[in-house]
Design a protein around this motif. Structure first.
Motif, PDB file in Angstrom:
ATOM      1  N   LYS A  66       0.861  -1.182   0.000  1.00  0.00           N
ATOM      2  CA  LYS A  66       0.000   0.000   0.000  1.00  0.00           C
ATOM      3  C   LYS A  66       0.896   1.230   0.000  1.00  0.00           C
ATOM      4  O   LYS A  66       1.881   1.286   0.736  1.00  0.00           O
ATOM      5  CB  LYS A  66      -0.902   0.014   1.227  1.00  0.00           C
ATOM      6  N   ASN A  67       0.546   2.212  -0.832  1.00  0.00           N
ATOM      7  CA  ASN A  67       1.276   3.474  -0.841  1.00  0.00           C
ATOM      8  C   ASN A  67       0.836   4.317   0.336  1.00  0.00           C
ATOM      9  O   ASN A  67      -0.338   4.347   0.675  1.00  0.00           O
ATOM     10  CB  ASN A  67       1.013   4.244  -2.133  1.00  0.00           C
ATOM     11  N   THR A  68       1.787   5.004   0.945  1.00  0.00           N
ATOM     12  CA  THR A  68       1.464   5.920   2.033  1.00  0.00           C
ATOM     13  C   THR A  68       1.571   7.348   1.514  1.00  0.00           C
ATOM     14  O   THR A  68       2.079   7.589   0.417  1.00  0.00           O
ATOM     15  CB  THR A  68       2.411   5.734   3.232  1.00  0.00           C
ATOM     16  N   GLU A  69       1.128   8.283   2.305  1.00  0.00           N
ATOM     17  CA  GLU A  69       1.204   9.693   1.919  1.00  0.00           C
ATOM     18  C   GLU A  69       2.637  10.172   1.785  1.00  0.00           C
ATOM     19  O   GLU A  69       2.907  11.139   1.090  1.00  0.00           O
ATOM     20  CB  GLU A  69       0.451  10.547   2.937  1.00  0.00           C
ATOM     21  N   ALA A  70       3.545   9.526   2.445  1.00  0.00           N
ATOM     22  CA  ALA A  70       4.955   9.923   2.413  1.00  0.00           C
ATOM     23  C   ALA A  70       5.702   9.303   1.226  1.00  0.00           C
ATOM     24  O   ALA A  70       6.921   9.289   1.195  1.00  0.00           O
ATOM     25  CB  ALA A  70       5.623   9.529   3.717  1.00  0.00           C
ATOM     26  N   SER A  71       4.995   8.767   0.259  1.00  0.00           N
ATOM     27  CA  SER A  71       5.583   8.140  -0.930  1.00  0.00           C
ATOM     28  C   SER A  71       6.429   6.922  -0.604  1.00  0.00           C
ATOM     29  O   SER A  71       7.341   6.571  -1.340  1.00  0.00           O
ATOM     30  CB  SER A  71       6.416   9.140  -1.738  1.00  0.00           C
TER      31      SER A  71
END
Length: 100
Positions: A66-71
């Motif tokens: 899963k991608n997070t907001e922090a790339s």
């Protein structure tokens, strides 16, 4: 068929990633922490190589990404990955645990 050293290293790195996830209570780790853990175990892996391995492992159903907001990526161990890390099932391209 004889495997090359590079193939054996790739298989061992994949197993190590699964084993690290298996040690965690929630079976989850972020990409940066995983990279640091691998580095601490003398398995330093370039980010692009690590991401390529993780994508391969996801296609095999061993992890979920899963991608997070922090790339960065968040990596979750799947049931199949759990079984593979324990040596209860095999996956071509992943080394078998020593005691399996």
């Amino acid at each position: 068929m004889n495997k090359t050293l590079a193939e054996r290293q790739r298989e061992s790195r994949r197993l190590l990633i699964l084993e690290l996830l298996l040690q965690l209570e929630n079976r989850h780790i972020d990409e940066r922490t995983l990279a640091a853990a691998l580095r601490d175990m003398d398995w330093e892996t370039a980010r692009d190589v690590l991401r390529s391995e993780l994508q391969w492992m996801e296609r095999q159903g061993l992890v979920t990404l899963k991608n997070t907001e922090a790339s960065t990526w968040s990596i979750w161990l799947t049931e199949r990955g759990d079984l593979c890390a324990r040596g209860e099932t095999t996956e071509p391209g992943v080394a078998r645990p020593a005691l399996a």
